[in-house]
Motif scaffolding. Structure first.
Motif, PDB file in Angstrom:
ATOM      1  N   LYS A  27       0.941  -1.077   0.160  1.00  0.00           N
ATOM      2  CA  LYS A  27      -0.099  -0.001   0.187  1.00  0.00           C
ATOM      3  C   LYS A  27       0.777   1.277  -0.049  1.00  0.00           C
ATOM      4  CE  LYS A  27      -3.811   0.121   1.921  1.00  0.00           C
ATOM      5  NZ  LYS A  27      -5.023   0.271   2.974  1.00  0.00           N
ATOM      6  N   LYS A  29       2.280   2.732   2.633  1.00  0.00           N
ATOM      7  CA  LYS A  29       2.042   3.487   3.604  1.00  0.00           C
ATOM      8  C   LYS A  29       3.211   3.558   4.696  1.00  0.00           C
ATOM      9  CE  LYS A  29      -2.337   4.276   2.655  1.00  0.00           C
ATOM     10  NZ  LYS A  29      -3.009   5.762   2.360  1.00  0.00           N
ATOM     11  N   ASN A  84      -3.774  -4.306  -2.567  1.00  0.00           N
ATOM     12  CA  ASN A  84      -3.986  -3.917  -3.704  1.00  0.00           C
ATOM     13  C   ASN A  84      -4.583  -5.005  -4.516  1.00  0.00           C
ATOM     14  OD1 ASN A  84      -3.606  -3.193  -6.606  1.00  0.00           O
ATOM     15  ND2 ASN A  84      -2.221  -1.575  -5.941  1.00  0.00           N
ATOM     16  N   ASN A  86      -5.385  -5.190  -7.918  1.00  0.00           N
ATOM     17  CA  ASN A  86      -5.034  -5.173  -9.215  1.00  0.00           C
ATOM     18  C   ASN A  86      -6.260  -5.565  -9.938  1.00  0.00           C
ATOM     19  OD1 ASN A  86      -3.576  -5.363 -11.804  1.00  0.00           O
ATOM     20  ND2 ASN A  86      -2.513  -7.196 -11.224  1.00  0.00           N
ATOM     21  N   THR A  89      -7.504  -2.355 -13.837  1.00  0.00           N
ATOM     22  CA  THR A  89      -6.281  -1.765 -14.248  1.00  0.00           C
ATOM     23  C   THR A  89      -5.735  -2.131 -15.472  1.00  0.00           C
ATOM     24  OG1 THR A  89      -5.195  -3.793 -13.191  1.00  0.00           O
ATOM     25  CG2 THR A  89      -5.310  -1.898 -11.685  1.00  0.00           C
ATOM     26  N   VAL A 122      -7.367  -2.521  -2.433  1.00  0.00           N
ATOM     27  CA  VAL A 122      -7.902  -1.372  -3.411  1.00  0.00           C
ATOM     28  C   VAL A 122      -7.923  -1.357  -4.771  1.00  0.00           C
ATOM     29  CG1 VAL A 122      -7.882   1.239  -3.677  1.00  0.00           C
ATOM     30  CG2 VAL A 122      -7.165   0.119  -1.379  1.00  0.00           C
ATOM     31  N   GLY A 124      -8.393  -0.652  -8.814  1.00  0.00           N
ATOM     32  CA  GLY A 124      -8.355   0.508  -9.559  1.00  0.00           C
ATOM     33  C   GLY A 124      -6.692   1.300  -9.406  1.00  0.00           C
ATOM     34  N   VAL A 125      -6.001   0.542  -8.760  1.00  0.00           N
ATOM     35  CA  VAL A 125      -4.528   1.222  -8.325  1.00  0.00           C
ATOM     36  C   VAL A 125      -3.284   0.211  -9.060  1.00  0.00           C
ATOM     37  CG1 VAL A 125      -3.212   1.973  -6.544  1.00  0.00           C
ATOM     38  CG2 VAL A 125      -5.525   2.353  -6.408  1.00  0.00           C
ATOM     39  N   PRO A 126      -2.521   0.793  -9.676  1.00  0.00           N
ATOM     40  CA  PRO A 126      -1.468  -0.196 -10.224  1.00  0.00           C
ATOM     41  C   PRO A 126      -0.682  -0.729  -9.074  1.00  0.00           C
ATOM     42  CG  PRO A 126      -1.655   1.949 -11.396  1.00  0.00           C
ATOM     43  CD  PRO A 126      -2.456   2.144 -10.232  1.00  0.00           C
ATOM     44  N   PRO A 128       2.330  -1.883  -7.142  1.00  0.00           N
ATOM     45  CA  PRO A 128       4.018  -1.372  -7.024  1.00  0.00           C
ATOM     46  C   PRO A 128       4.897  -2.425  -7.493  1.00  0.00           C
ATOM     47  CG  PRO A 128       3.026  -1.988  -4.992  1.00  0.00           C
ATOM     48  CD  PRO A 128       2.029  -2.039  -5.899  1.00  0.00           C
ATOM     49  N   ARG A 429      -9.576   4.199   2.247  1.00  0.00           N
ATOM     50  CA  ARG A 429      -8.419   4.739   1.221  1.00  0.00           C
ATOM     51  C   ARG A 429      -7.535   5.819   1.969  1.00  0.00           C
ATOM     52  NH1 ARG A 429      -9.332   6.194  -4.726  1.00  0.00           N
ATOM     53  NH2 ARG A 429     -10.395   7.641  -3.958  1.00  0.00           N
TER      54      ARG A 429
END
Length: 430
Positions: A27, A29, A84, A86, A89, A122, A124-126, A128, A429
């Motif tokens: 994430k 964070k 995440n 995925n 995406t 989450v 809609g987030v690519p 890492p 989020r």
């Protein structure tokens, strides 16, 4: 916040399955400080058979698409990340999922097609990818048969506790082990399985039989739970049979060994499914909805889900308010054609309904302190509000609905809807 019970008992290792975990900060964070592991790898010895069921959500995540392509190959490993999903995406997400398979395959000396990827978190987030690939290597570096509990922690997202269960039985003097872990707390209304679940056994099972067994067992376990009525984009449930026994391969859905294995797998899946409900986001109550005397399975489920997913009923549960009018309203709008309201009876009790899905007759279900609350189109003559209040004050509540139409019955498990659920999802989020 979660409902008590469903303790995480020691998990028995399954010969032929090794697990490793790592912290990859998926994430983003906590880049400078070690936190709870958020990645896991499961590696299988050559010759394992693998079965899987996946979400029916049209926006299925990239790893689900790759898993569907790879299932049927000589599967040797799973790679799992939390934090995440995925999902949504596009082609980049598919490429990232494939790259994770290739990286793990190289580390293990196997083919990329023999790896299945899984993600949760989450949407809609690519991914890492640099951190994820480092995490894969960290998982590989500590693969061990004993690491089931570590893996159960690593796949968690909003879960407040890990979920896992083991069952063992003896057949012809040899021990057969079934161990499983799962994650899930919100976005729960599986239409195939649960958020993520992984079950392993040392039994030897032909792949078509293993697949049919998994489908049958998930149908009465993971496909009977709901927290919020939302089917995830990433739902996946996997069953791996390593064959690490001297017992003969199960090639037919019959016989003593098959029936013992089926019972054990079902127990692990049901325990995991109910554990997810008990750990539902913000949950303070666990509700079993048992619908009996239906003409068909589908009409029983329509009624059960209408009740289990009604915001009005779920908020009444949270308030410990025995507002039975909301219950009959949900039964009435469930869409059962020709339903005779005067024939419907509604009972309230304490405890968890499990026996009926294990094969017991509906009449054999034992519900503590059960009281009739609705009959002949209105409030039952003997019902008193204070009796309903005592039951609604309990943590585990059972609602039994008799439709008066036939012999079919179904059970669905759900939670209440609390302030904490709104808070968790409003801040998910942030």
């Amino acid at each position: 916040m979660s409902v008590s019970g469903f303790d995480f008992s020691p998990l028995s290792p399954v010969p032929g399955i090794r697990l490793g975990t790592a912290f990859a900060d998926i994430k983003g964070k906590n880049p400078d400080k070690k936190s709870r592991d958020d990645m896991a790898v499961m590696a299988f010895d050559e010759g394992a058979s693998v079965a899987g069921v996946f979400t029916q959500n049209a926006f299925c995540a990239a790893p689900v698409e790759i898993c569907r392509r790879h299932l049927g190959e000589n599967i040797r490993a799973f790679v799992i990340n939390a934090g995440n999903a995925n999902a949504c995406t596009g082609e980049a997400g598919l490429s990232d999922a494939e790259q994770s398979c290739e990286y793990l395959a190289t580390s293990l000396g196997i083919s990329a097609q023999s790896v299945m990827p899984f993600s949760t978190g989450v949407i809609g987030v690519p991914l890492p990818m640099p951190r994820l690939l480092d995490g894969i290597q960290g998982c590989v570096d500590n693969l061990d048969e004993q690491h089931w509990e570590q893996a159960a922690h690593a796949i968690m997202t909003t879960d407040t506790r890990p979920k896992g269960h083991s069952v063992q039985f003896v057949h012809e003097g040899e021990a057969v082990i079934v161990t499983g872990i799962a994650k899930g707390s919100g976005m729960i209304k599986p239409n195939m399985a649960t958020m993520l679940a992984y079950v392993g056994t040392n039994a030897k099972v032909a792949t078509p039989i293993l697949q049919a067994l998994l489908v049958e067992c998930t149908e009465k376990s993971f496909n009977r739970i709901t927290v919020d009525g939302d089917t995830s984009t990433n739902d996946s449930c996997m069953l791996v049979a390593t064959g690490k026994t001297s017992l003969p391969e199960i090639q037919e859905a019959s016989g003593d060994l098959y029936e013992k294995l089926k019972t054990a797998v079902f127990e692990v899946l049901l325990h995991s499914a109910q554990s997810i409900v008990a750990d539902g986001e913000g949950a303070t109550k666990f509700l079993s909805v048992l619908v009996q005397e239906g003409e068909s399975t589908q009409e029983c489920l329509r009624v059960a889900y209408a009740v289990a997913q009604s915001p009005l009923i779920k908020t009444a549960l949270f308030a410990s308010d025995p507002n039975w009018g909301r219950i009959v309203a949900a039964i009435g709008y469930a869409g059962v054609k020709g339903l005779d309201a005067n024939a419907v009876r509604v009972y309230l009790g304490m405890g968890i309904v499990s026996d009926v899905v294990k094969g017991a007759s509906a009449s054999a279900v034992n519900i503590a302190n059960e009281v009739l609350i609705v009959e002949q189109g209105g409030c039952a003559k003997g019902y008193r509000e204070e009796v309903g209040q005592r039951i609604f004050d309990h943590e585990f509540i059972t609602l039994r609905i008799a439709l008066g139409r036939g012999q079919k019955s179904e059970t669905v498990w759900t939670t209440d809807l609390s302030h904490e659920y709104v808070k968790i999802n409003a801040e998910y989020r942030t």
